[in-house]
Write an enzyme that holds these catalytic residues in place. Structure first.
Site, PDB file in Angstrom:
ATOM      1  CG  ASP A 100     -30.115  -9.627  -0.393  1.00 17.87           C
ATOM      2  OD1 ASP A 100     -31.254  -9.570  -0.883  1.00 17.87           O
ATOM      3  OD2 ASP A 100     -29.883  -9.803   0.816  1.00 17.87           O
ATOM      4  CG  ASP A 207     -35.455  -7.711   0.253  1.00 17.34           C
ATOM      5  OD1 ASP A 207     -35.036  -8.200   1.317  1.00 17.34           O
ATOM      6  OD2 ASP A 207     -36.143  -6.671   0.210  1.00 17.34           O
ATOM      7  CD  GLU A 257     -37.054 -11.534   3.144  1.00 13.60           C
ATOM      8  OE1 GLU A 257     -36.864 -11.322   4.342  1.00 13.60           O
ATOM      9  OE2 GLU A 257     -37.198 -10.603   2.309  1.00 13.60           O
ATOM     10  CG  HIS A 331     -30.188  -9.319   7.417  1.00 14.39           C
ATOM     11  ND1 HIS A 331     -30.467 -10.404   6.610  1.00 14.39           N
ATOM     12  CD2 HIS A 331     -30.913  -8.304   6.930  1.00 14.39           C
ATOM     13  CE1 HIS A 331     -31.315 -10.035   5.675  1.00 14.39           C
ATOM     14  NE2 HIS A 331     -31.605  -8.765   5.847  1.00 14.39           N
ATOM     15  CG  ASP A 332     -34.411  -9.001   8.203  1.00 11.08           C
ATOM     16  OD1 ASP A 332     -33.783  -7.935   8.304  1.00 11.08           O
ATOM     17  OD2 ASP A 332     -34.813  -9.456   7.112  1.00 11.08           O
TER      18      ASP A 332
HETATM   19  C1  NOJ Z   1     -36.148  -8.057   3.970  1.00  8.17           C
HETATM   20  C2  NOJ Z   1     -34.743  -7.758   4.356  1.00  8.17           C
HETATM   21  O1  NOJ Z   1     -34.145  -8.928   4.818  1.00  8.17           O
HETATM   22  C3  NOJ Z   1     -34.815  -6.665   5.399  1.00  8.17           C
HETATM   23  O2  NOJ Z   1     -33.584  -6.456   6.055  1.00  8.17           O
HETATM   24  C4  NOJ Z   1     -35.317  -5.429   4.731  1.00  8.17           C
HETATM   25  O3  NOJ Z   1     -35.525  -4.415   5.686  1.00  8.17           O
HETATM   26  C5  NOJ Z   1     -36.657  -5.690   4.026  1.00  8.17           C
HETATM   27  N1  NOJ Z   1     -36.680  -6.921   3.299  1.00  8.17           N
HETATM   28  C6  NOJ Z   1     -36.955  -4.590   3.054  1.00  8.17           C
HETATM   29  O4  NOJ Z   1     -36.087  -4.647   1.962  1.00  8.17           O
END
Ligand code: NOJ
Length: 586
Positions: A100, A207, A257, A331-332
């Site tokens: 990641d 990310d 992402e 995880h978000d």
């Molecule tokens: C996306 C990530 O999945 C998240 O967990 C993170 O807080 C933000 N990007 C900032 O890096």
């Protein structure tokens, strides 16, 4: 050589949130040797790639997405030797490790930012520093350069007296954004990616990578939504092409992402001719329960809208030659089984838990794209439903709890909202067994285990016919075995006025692929129905031309009830609560 969609369609990836996966040393935090110890389990799922969330040194303000050194391992997660062993052992089982890469911002503790603070102008040019609005001159902050809000609440600008400037942080105040217009920054990041490639990783997840190219001028955004203004910025495609080419990762698995992105940009990010990425995560389907677009205002999921989003992105990416990553959880996100299952699906006690979990699995795994399974999804893990705000750890959840109280919500209401929307909902420890702390750690876990672990766990579901875990294995197998699933085109159906909460689509092979499938006795067409309805309903399937979809003679190959639903004439099917079924035609 960029991969063909044919290859991408055969792949299934699995996401590990390292902090909560498996703790090998009893400190309550998951680690690299913990992952290595579970490789046989991962291989048994039939998956191909394992994406591991950041394990680089970090002050952990944002659980590792605030990186202070891109090229090392945080001691809490193990050592570089542990990492090399993990890569080796994974490879021995046919699994590729994906890293990641958080290249949009660093932590304030990164050496680059520290040098900038110490007055080194070279490193000051690594970040996005601006004078304040209405500043009377050096030393006077004035007002933030624009009205942008950061992702976790509050201004996206921070005044830093040591710099005499405001710095931009699209996320936490401890995550200053890098200035990708500076070629030295791009060089440094190419070196980072190349060094991990050389260590033997098989792919990368990037990310929030569509936020790397900022607009030339920083103007106020409607509602302070700077993210919309920054997303898919002017040079993003060029920067991605350059990174992929110079780091030499064009033949590796890559996924970006993408925050607040557009279909047009995602086609471009992923069409093989662009030489950017293999696939993208977009989040439009996970906003269908945000009231007025606001994550912190609860609403039941709007399934008609969900269907529309899936159709737009499924058919749209296909038409443009792009490629989607398919997912419900990460995880978000709160756990999808809690989110789309109505109150009944929220906990294990709900009778719909199993039906909802399997229905969601069918819904994404049968689509065109590359599915990602998020740890615990395959056993049906749910939101934990913590009883107090003290049990939450996430910076965003804590900030928004405070913001909601400031706005006048009662503590009970704010807690209820956090309970349904927190990123911690997806970050509870992996439930391995019914042992203490779900077998995740012998110590005190950094975050509480969901209370249903005694029943929802790997050990209980392993080799148990009909379990969620066995069902997920079946989903993966189906993609590997049936080319209609990995390669077929996708077309969404209308399910009729009596089935507003049903999503239905078709996958179909044509040309040589269809001939080859026929010759092998494999299906050439699949029809998938997924009901998000807690009540029975009648779907009447019609194609985009309005013609009824003939179901007679199709064979059921998978479903979340023991038998096939009753299919009548002219595309009609009686679906039971949360029923999902896959029919094929040979
Ligand atoms: C996306 C990530 O999945 C998240 O967990 C993170 O807080 C933000 N990007 C900032 O890096």
């Amino acid at each position: 050589m960029a991969r063909s969609t044919r290859d991408l369609g055969k792949i299934v990836a699995y996401q590990i949130y390292i902090k909560s996966f498996c703790d090998s040393d009893g400190d309550g935090i998951g680690d690299l040797p913990g992952i290595t110890s579970k490789l046989d389990y991962l291989a048994s799922l039939g998956i191909d790639y394992v994406w591991i969330t950041p394990f680089f040194p970090s002050p952990q303000r944002d659980n590792g997405y605030d990186v202070s050194d891109y090229c090392a391992v945080d001691p809490v997660y193990g050592t570089m030797d542990d990492f090399d062993e993990l890569v080796r052992e994974a490879r021995a089982r046919g699994l590729g490790i994906m890293l990641d890469m958080v290249l949009c911002h660093t932590s304030v503790e990164h050496a680059w930012f520290q040098r900038a603070l110490a007055g080194d102008e070279r490193y000051q040019r690594f970040y996005i520093l601006r004078d304040g609005r209405g500043s009377a001159g050096p030393g006077d902050p004035g007002e933030p350069p624009s009205n942008w809000q950061c992702a976790f609440g509050g201004s996206a600008w921070q005044w830093e007296p040591r710099l005499g400037k405001w710095y931009l942080h699209m996320h936490d105040v401890s995550q200053p954004d890098l200035d990708w217009t500076n070629p030295e920054v791009r060089d440094a990041l190419v070196d980072v990616v190349r060094s991990w490639r050389d260590r033997g990783v098989a792919g990368f997840r990037f990310d929030v990578v569509n936020l790397i190219s900022k607009p030339e001028v920083f103007e106020d955004a409607p509602g302070g939504n700077g993210r919309r203004v920054v997303a898919d910025g002017p040079h993003v495609h060029e920067y991605l092409q350059e990174l992929v080419e110079r780091a030499g990762i064009g033949d590796m698995l890559t996924v970006g992402e993408m925050a607040s992105t557009t279909l047009e940009d995602c086609v471009r990010y992923t069409a093989p001719a662009s030489r950017e990425l293999n696939m993208v995560f977009n989040f439009h389907h996970l906003k269908v329960d945000y009231r007025g677009g606001n994550k912190w205002e609860l609403m039941d999921p709007d399934i008609a809208r969900l269907r529309e989003v899936f159709q737009t992105w499924g058919e749209g990416m296909q038409a443009g030659g792009g490629w989607n990553a398919l997912f419900w959880n990460n995880h978000d996100q709160p756990r999808a089984i809690s989110r789309f299952g109505g109150r009944g699906g929220a906990g294990y006690e709900g009778s719909s838990w199993e039906k909802v979990g399997k229905m969601l699995g069918i819904c994404t795994h049968l689509m065109q794209g590359t599915p990602y399974i998020y740890q615990g999804e395959e056993i049906g893990m749910t939101n934990p439903g913590y009883a107090s705000i003290e049990e939450y750890r996430d910076v965003e959840s804590k900030n928004y709890y405070r913001i909601m109280l400031d706005e006048g919500k009662s503590p009970a209401e704010a807690l209820r909202i956090v309970g349904e929307r927190s990123r911690d909902d997806g970050r509870t420890p992996m439930q391995w067994s019914a042992d203490e702390h779900a077998g995740f750690t012998t110590g005190e876990p950094w975050i509480g285990v969901a209370p249903n672990y005694e029943r929802v766990n790997v050990a209980a579901e392993e080799d148990a016919p009909g379990s969620m875990l066995e069902f997920y294995r079946e989903l993966v197998r189906l993609r590997k075995e049936l080319s209609v699933v990995s390669e077929g085109s996708v077309r969404f159906y209308d399910a009729g006025a009596g089935a507003r909460r049903v999503i239905a689509y078709e996958r179909e092979l044509s040309g040589e692929a269809a001939d080859a499938a026929r010759a092998a006795g494999e299906p050439v067409r699949a029809v998938v129905l997924c009901s998000f309805d807690a009540e029975p309903c009648e779907a009447v399937l019609r194609g985009s031309d309005g013609a009824a979809v003939e179901l007679a003679g199709l064979e059921r190959v998978l479903g979340n009830y023991h038998d096939a639903p009753a299919a009548g004439a002219a595309g009609s099917v009686e679906l039971r609560p949360f029923e999902a079924v896959v029919f094929v035609q040979r």
